[in-house]
Design a protein around this motif. Structure first.
Motif, PDB file in Angstrom:
ATOM      1  N   LEU A 143      51.798  41.496  75.174  1.00 33.92           N
ATOM      2  CA  LEU A 143      51.164  42.606  75.885  1.00 33.92           C
ATOM      3  C   LEU A 143      50.673  42.121  77.237  1.00 33.92           C
ATOM      4  CD1 LEU A 143      49.021  44.199  73.023  1.00 33.92           C
ATOM      5  CD2 LEU A 143      51.354  44.765  73.697  1.00 33.92           C
ATOM      6  N   ARG A 144      50.636  43.036  78.195  1.00 33.50           N
ATOM      7  CA  ARG A 144      50.133  42.722  79.537  1.00 33.50           C
ATOM      8  C   ARG A 144      49.153  43.812  79.982  1.00 33.50           C
ATOM      9  NH1 ARG A 144      52.791  38.427  81.731  1.00 33.50           N
ATOM     10  NH2 ARG A 144      54.794  37.838  80.772  1.00 33.50           N
ATOM     11  N   PRO A 145      48.015  43.921  79.293  1.00 32.02           N
ATOM     12  CA  PRO A 145      47.048  44.963  79.635  1.00 32.02           C
ATOM     13  C   PRO A 145      46.301  44.636  80.933  1.00 32.02           C
ATOM     14  CG  PRO A 145      46.134  43.527  77.957  1.00 32.02           C
ATOM     15  CD  PRO A 145      47.553  43.073  78.176  1.00 32.02           C
ATOM     16  N   THR A 146      45.968  45.651  81.678  1.00 31.98           N
ATOM     17  CA  THR A 146      45.202  45.463  82.910  1.00 31.98           C
ATOM     18  C   THR A 146      43.715  45.580  82.571  1.00 31.98           C
ATOM     19  OG1 THR A 146      45.510  47.820  83.402  1.00 31.98           O
ATOM     20  CG2 THR A 146      47.021  46.259  84.450  1.00 31.98           C
ATOM     21  N   ILE A 147      43.196  44.516  81.981  1.00 30.66           N
ATOM     22  CA  ILE A 147      41.793  44.480  81.565  1.00 30.66           C
ATOM     23  C   ILE A 147      41.191  43.136  81.964  1.00 30.66           C
ATOM     24  CG2 ILE A 147      42.095  46.058  79.617  1.00 30.66           C
ATOM     25  CD1 ILE A 147      42.221  43.588  77.778  1.00 30.66           C
ATOM     26  N   PRO A 148      39.860  43.084  82.131  1.00 29.15           N
ATOM     27  CA  PRO A 148      39.211  41.793  82.362  1.00 29.15           C
ATOM     28  C   PRO A 148      39.200  40.970  81.087  1.00 29.15           C
ATOM     29  CG  PRO A 148      37.567  43.535  82.197  1.00 29.15           C
ATOM     30  CD  PRO A 148      38.913  44.210  82.202  1.00 29.15           C
ATOM     31  N   PRO A 149      39.086  39.656  81.193  1.00 31.83           N
ATOM     32  CA  PRO A 149      39.112  38.796  79.996  1.00 31.83           C
ATOM     33  C   PRO A 149      38.071  39.161  78.952  1.00 31.83           C
ATOM     34  CG  PRO A 149      39.388  37.473  81.978  1.00 31.83           C
ATOM     35  CD  PRO A 149      39.067  38.861  82.445  1.00 31.83           C
ATOM     36  N   GLY A 150      36.928  39.672  79.372  1.00 26.05           N
ATOM     37  CA  GLY A 150      35.864  40.008  78.433  1.00 26.05           C
ATOM     38  C   GLY A 150      36.221  41.126  77.471  1.00 26.05           C
ATOM     39  N   GLU A 151      37.247  41.901  77.796  1.00 28.61           N
ATOM     40  CA  GLU A 151      37.655  42.999  76.920  1.00 28.61           C
ATOM     41  C   GLU A 151      38.802  42.613  75.980  1.00 28.61           C
ATOM     42  OE1 GLU A 151      38.478  46.497  79.201  1.00 28.61           O
ATOM     43  OE2 GLU A 151      36.515  46.509  80.164  1.00 28.61           O
ATOM     44  N   ALA A 152      39.279  41.393  76.087  1.00 34.31           N
ATOM     45  CA  ALA A 152      40.406  40.959  75.264  1.00 34.31           C
ATOM     46  C   ALA A 152      40.154  41.070  73.762  1.00 34.31           C
ATOM     47  CB  ALA A 152      40.800  39.528  75.630  1.00 34.31           C
ATOM     48  N   PRO A 153      38.910  40.833  73.255  1.00 30.79           N
ATOM     49  CA  PRO A 153      38.691  40.987  71.817  1.00 30.79           C
ATOM     50  C   PRO A 153      39.024  42.384  71.300  1.00 30.79           C
ATOM     51  CG  PRO A 153      36.877  39.770  72.795  1.00 30.79           C
ATOM     52  CD  PRO A 153      37.713  40.270  73.937  1.00 30.79           C
ATOM     53  N   GLN A 154      38.988  43.368  72.170  1.00 32.23           N
ATOM     54  CA  GLN A 154      39.304  44.733  71.757  1.00 32.23           C
ATOM     55  C   GLN A 154      40.759  44.858  71.297  1.00 32.23           C
ATOM     56  OE1 GLN A 154      38.283  47.049  75.214  1.00 32.23           O
ATOM     57  NE2 GLN A 154      36.081  46.708  74.981  1.00 32.23           N
ATOM     58  N   ILE A 155      41.623  44.019  71.852  1.00 31.34           N
ATOM     59  CA  ILE A 155      43.038  44.054  71.459  1.00 31.34           C
ATOM     60  C   ILE A 155      43.200  43.631  70.000  1.00 31.34           C
ATOM     61  CG2 ILE A 155      45.333  43.120  71.909  1.00 31.34           C
ATOM     62  CD1 ILE A 155      44.398  44.981  74.090  1.00 31.34           C
ATOM     63  N   THR A 156      42.406  42.655  69.559  1.00 31.62           N
ATOM     64  CA  THR A 156      42.458  42.226  68.157  1.00 31.62           C
ATOM     65  C   THR A 156      42.050  43.368  67.236  1.00 31.62           C
ATOM     66  OG1 THR A 156      41.940  39.932  68.747  1.00 31.62           O
ATOM     67  CG2 THR A 156      41.553  40.584  66.468  1.00 31.62           C
ATOM     68  N   LEU A 157      40.992  44.086  67.601  1.00 34.04           N
ATOM     69  CA  LEU A 157      40.516  45.183  66.762  1.00 34.04           C
ATOM     70  C   LEU A 157      41.502  46.342  66.779  1.00 34.04           C
ATOM     71  CD1 LEU A 157      36.731  45.097  67.698  1.00 34.04           C
ATOM     72  CD2 LEU A 157      37.947  43.848  65.927  1.00 34.04           C
ATOM     73  N   LEU A 158      42.116  46.585  67.915  1.00 32.69           N
ATOM     74  CA  LEU A 158      43.165  47.600  68.022  1.00 32.69           C
ATOM     75  C   LEU A 158      44.322  47.272  67.073  1.00 32.69           C
ATOM     76  CD1 LEU A 158      44.676  48.835  71.412  1.00 32.69           C
ATOM     77  CD2 LEU A 158      46.152  48.151  69.556  1.00 32.69           C
ATOM     78  N   THR A 159      44.719  46.016  67.071  1.00 30.77           N
ATOM     79  CA  THR A 159      45.827  45.583  66.204  1.00 30.77           C
ATOM     80  C   THR A 159      45.449  45.709  64.738  1.00 30.77           C
ATOM     81  OG1 THR A 159      46.493  44.025  67.933  1.00 30.77           O
ATOM     82  CG2 THR A 159      47.440  43.710  65.744  1.00 30.77           C
TER      83      THR A 159
END
Length: 324
Positions: A143-159
């Motif tokens: 994935l290549r989301p346009t988000i700051p690094p601090g929001e990356a944990p949200q991708i784990t919860l999304l998955t």
């Protein structure tokens, strides 16, 4: 060469349940009958079940339960995920390792790396992930989301939401999410997520979303047999792994689209509906310490909110959760 094989496979699929002559295939594709035979042998090596007869020609009977890219793409209901590149391995060390190499070289968003087995599969904190060949799903999505690094944990919860939705809709199992990256059925782990990322100072270059799903695993090693389970163990029936992969990609793309359009709030709401951790007392192990408290939910960053015995709220970024 690959285009010829793809056209041959498409024609064989169309004739499934009927014999089709080598002469007919040769004429329709525009290659010799010997070339058709050569491609048939290659397709057989890849796992396709094709009968042959000197008088009747070829009879396509399907494919062994292999996670081949052609099988995943056939009937896949997504726009991007899995529709772009699918990199297949009969065995590899780790799909996250292979995906990292591809992502660093510019592989596009939606690229899927998938393997029949892993020799060095990892979970969080470097723990081994049991990856027996041809029984589970071991896959990594770039994935290549346009988000700051601090929001990356949200991708784990999304998955985690996508995996739980996949299991609930496709197997009717009552799957629950255990923060931050485990999916449980009956209190035992049926799937796990390993998210890794590459960042600059203020932006994410790419996120690798690795998932391991126990599908047709009949038994587990002694050290995890009490805490692990599979679709086969829970339902008593084997499941076509390709169908599970297709369902996962569809759910993942759906929630990723919601995330990009509306932010994390809808994901957070669905996550809290799919977990059974809220209101439970837990002990969470972080580096160098343990914290006991009652789970309140997750915040807008994806951090776990726990209230201790003094009523103080704690926001936890990561850790190992144990139920009391």
């Amino acid at each position: 060469m690959i285009e010829t094989r793809d056209r041959l496979l498409a024609l064989l699929r169309e004739s499934k349940g009927d014999w089709v002559s080598g002469e007919s295939l040769s004429a329709r594709i525009g290659v010799s009958r010997s070339a058709i035979w050569k491609h048939i042998r290659l397709l057989r090596k890849r796992g396709y079940l094709i009968r042959s007869s000197p008088k009747k020609g070829y009879w396509f009977q399907g494919v062994s339960d292999l996670l081949l890219s052609d099988e995943i793409k056939d009937g896949l209901d997504t726009e991007i995920f899995g529709k772009r590149d699918i990199v297949y391995f009969s065995e590899t060390d780790s799909t996250n390792v292979r995906a990292k190499d591809l992502a660093s070289k510019g592989a596009p968003e939606g690229t899927l790396v998938i393997s029949e087995g892993q020799t060095d599969g990892k979970g969080r904190r470097g723990r081994d992930w049991f990856s027996p060949p041809r029984s589970g799903i071991y896959a990594t999505l770039i994935l290549r989301p346009t988000i700051p690094p601090g929001e990356a944990p949200q991708i784990t919860l999304l998955t985690a939401v996508a995996v739980a939705e996949t299991l609930r809709s496709h197997t009717q199992l009552n799957a629950h999410i255990k923060w931050p990256n485990d999916i449980l059925v009956g209190g035992r782990k049926i799937a796990g997520i390993l998210t890794e990322l590459s960042t600059e100072m203020d932006e994410v270059n790419y996120v690798l979303v690795g998932v391991g799903v126990n599908v047709n695993t009949p038994r587990f090693p002694e050290d995890i047999k009490e805490i692990a389970t599979s679709i086969l163990v829970e339902t008593g029936k084997p499941k076509k792994r390709v169908e599970v992969v297709q369902a996962y990609l569809k759910w993942c793309e759906k929630y990723y689209g919601i995330f990009r359009e509306k932010g994390f709030a809808p994901i957070r709401q669905r996550w809290e509906e799919l977990t059974d951790i809220i209101g439970r007392e837990i002990v969470i192990e972080t580096i160098g310490e343990k914290q006991t408290g009652i789970v309140q939910g997750i915040d807008q960053r994806g951090y776990l909110i726990v209230k201790d015995s003094d009523g103080v709220l704690h926001s936890l970024f990561s850790g190992i959760v144990n139920y009391t």
